[in-house]
Scaffold this active site. Structure first.
Site, PDB file in Angstrom:
ATOM      1  N   ASP A 174       0.919  -1.218  -0.089  1.00  0.00           N
ATOM      2  CA  ASP A 174      -0.165   0.048   0.085  1.00  0.00           C
ATOM      3  C   ASP A 174       0.871   1.269  -0.092  1.00  0.00           C
ATOM      4  OD1 ASP A 174      -2.672   1.103  -0.128  1.00  0.00           O
ATOM      5  OD2 ASP A 174      -2.772   0.955   2.022  1.00  0.00           O
ATOM      6  N   HIS A 259      -4.701   1.964  -7.137  1.00  0.00           N
ATOM      7  CA  HIS A 259      -5.980   1.861  -6.061  1.00  0.00           C
ATOM      8  C   HIS A 259      -7.141   1.504  -7.122  1.00  0.00           C
ATOM      9  CE1 HIS A 259      -3.631   2.694  -2.518  1.00  0.00           C
ATOM     10  NE2 HIS A 259      -4.729   2.178  -1.897  1.00  0.00           N
ATOM     11  N   HIS A 262      -6.820  -2.155  -7.984  1.00  0.00           N
ATOM     12  CA  HIS A 262      -7.256  -2.599  -6.810  1.00  0.00           C
ATOM     13  C   HIS A 262      -8.800  -2.832  -6.646  1.00  0.00           C
ATOM     14  CE1 HIS A 262      -9.250  -2.411  -2.742  1.00  0.00           C
ATOM     15  NE2 HIS A 262      -8.296  -3.206  -2.524  1.00  0.00           N
ATOM     16  N   HIS A 276      -5.909  -5.825   1.321  1.00  0.00           N
ATOM     17  CA  HIS A 276      -5.744  -4.492   0.100  1.00  0.00           C
ATOM     18  C   HIS A 276      -4.555  -4.146  -0.371  1.00  0.00           C
ATOM     19  CE1 HIS A 276      -6.816  -0.172  -0.214  1.00  0.00           C
ATOM     20  NE2 HIS A 276      -5.571   0.097   0.378  1.00  0.00           N
TER      21      HIS A 276
END
Ligand SMILES: [Zn+2]
Length: 366
Positions: A174, A259, A262, A276
């Site tokens: 992340d 993201h 993601h 995540h």
């Protein structure tokens, strides 16, 4: 484009990180009145008695609540009821993402200050004022923005070093994306997540730069420290990068393709069991392909990700690289806003091809 020239920066009021800091909670909540501490069910037996002891030593009382697994309206009302009955003046959330989000939502609805105590360095969510709400069966409802950020984010590195390795690795995934997404948003002048969206301050960009620098310099050393259960300076640095710098980075500079991919990956149920930061890591590979990142920088990121065990291929996320699967990911990605924070037009074909190439790239680094 943001459509205005106003720039903005936001953060929790305070951030404190160090070994054994959890035991100092009585001191940090002292000025607020009685504290109500919501603790992750998994950690409750150990941490509840530890916190009661700490408050007893400090000569004050505390209420502890065991978080029952889902960040849903019913659970928020249950916790709020306890807070009202105890007439608590401050709420403390201790645990993983859902516990912390529940604490944020409770404090927001009762307009109480909140202290956030993450039990792992797995995401950058602790320093953000955003919480995700689910139904009681775990279905995603949506994310909500709090009226204000936490009064304090308290990180006890002795707790973090004992958390599962996979969580720490995901946190690095992340955090690695922060710099790339910050620079994409700067190039396209995309809005950040402060208020209704402003231009980024130079401070936000400097934080994103520091985040990447730390991961390159201390990433491997921090992994060795984690594996031996030892808190070292390198470990402290990477914890700060994963939680504070990554969090302030994304909040103040914005998110982009990493993201976006993601979210695209969540179109496939087989990816739901992955963390995540693991999905963001593969998203970052896609972003680097899309942006044609210089080889030297790409090598540095890819080699670090491969060394520490982040997924860099679809197969490592449990996805078979078929046309249908890649199309489903690409489709959901272009429907979302984040991939359009790149500074060039992005369409379905471009995203599809980036995923195909990112997946192939993994062979070179395995
Ligand atoms: Zn993230």
């Amino acid at each position: 484009m943001v459509g205005q020239t106003t720039r903005a920066f936001g953060s929790p009021l305070r951030y404190i990180q160090g070994p054994g800091e959890f035991n100092c909670l009585p001191e940090y909540t002292k000025g607020y009145g009685r504290a109500c501490v919501v603790i992750d069910g998994f950690l409750y037996p150990e941490l509840s008695s530890r916190i009661k002891e700490a408050y007893q030593k400090a000569g004050s009382e505390v209420t502890t609540v065991c978080f029952e697994g889902e960040c849903c309206q019913e659970e928020i009302e249950r916790i709020n009821e306890v807070i009202r009955n105890e007439q608590a003046g401050v709420l403390v959330g201790v645990g993983g993402g859902k516990t912390l989000d529940a604490a944020k939502l409770c404090s927001d609805s009762l307009e109480l200050p909140v202290i956030i105590v993450p039990s792992s360095a797995s995401t950058d969510a602790p320093v953000s004022e955003i919480a995700v709400l689910y139904t009681k069966d775990g279905e995603y409802i949506g994310s909500q923005k709090m009226k204000s950020n936490a009064a304090l984010v308290l990180v006890d590195t002795e707790i973090i070093v004992k958390a599962p390795k996979r969580l720490f690795v995901a946190g690095i995934g992340d955090a690695l994306a922060t710099w790339f997404e910050a620079h994409a948003c700067e190039a396209s002048d995309a809005p950040n997540y402060i208020g209704t969206g402003y231009r980024r301050c130079k401070a936000g960009m400097a934080i994103a730069d520091a985040c990447l620098e730390i991961l390159f310099t201390d990433g491997d050393e921090a992994m060795r420290a984690l594996e031996s259960g030892t808190v070292t300076e390198a470990f402290e640095n990477v914890v700060e990068a994963n939680i504070l710098l990554s969090g302030l980075g994304f909040l103040n500079t914005g998110l982009a393709t990493a993201h976006g991919i993601h979210s695209g990956l969540t179109a496939l149920p087989e990816t739901h069991k992955y963390l995540h930061g693991e999905k963001v890591a593969f998203g970052l590979v896609c972003q680097m392909v899309l942006e044609n990142t210089p080889a030297e920088l790409m090598d540095k990121v890819m080699l670090l990700m491969a060394r520490i065990g982040l997924p860099i291929s679809l197969q490592q996320l449990g996805v078979e690289a078929t046309h249908e699967n890649i199309m489903a990911i690409a489709q959901k990605t272009v429907e979302g806003p984040l991939v359009h924070h790149e500074n060039f037009p992005v369409d379905l074909d471009l995203v599809y091809n980036a995923i195909v190439m990112a997946d192939k790239l993994a062979d070179k680094y395995k």
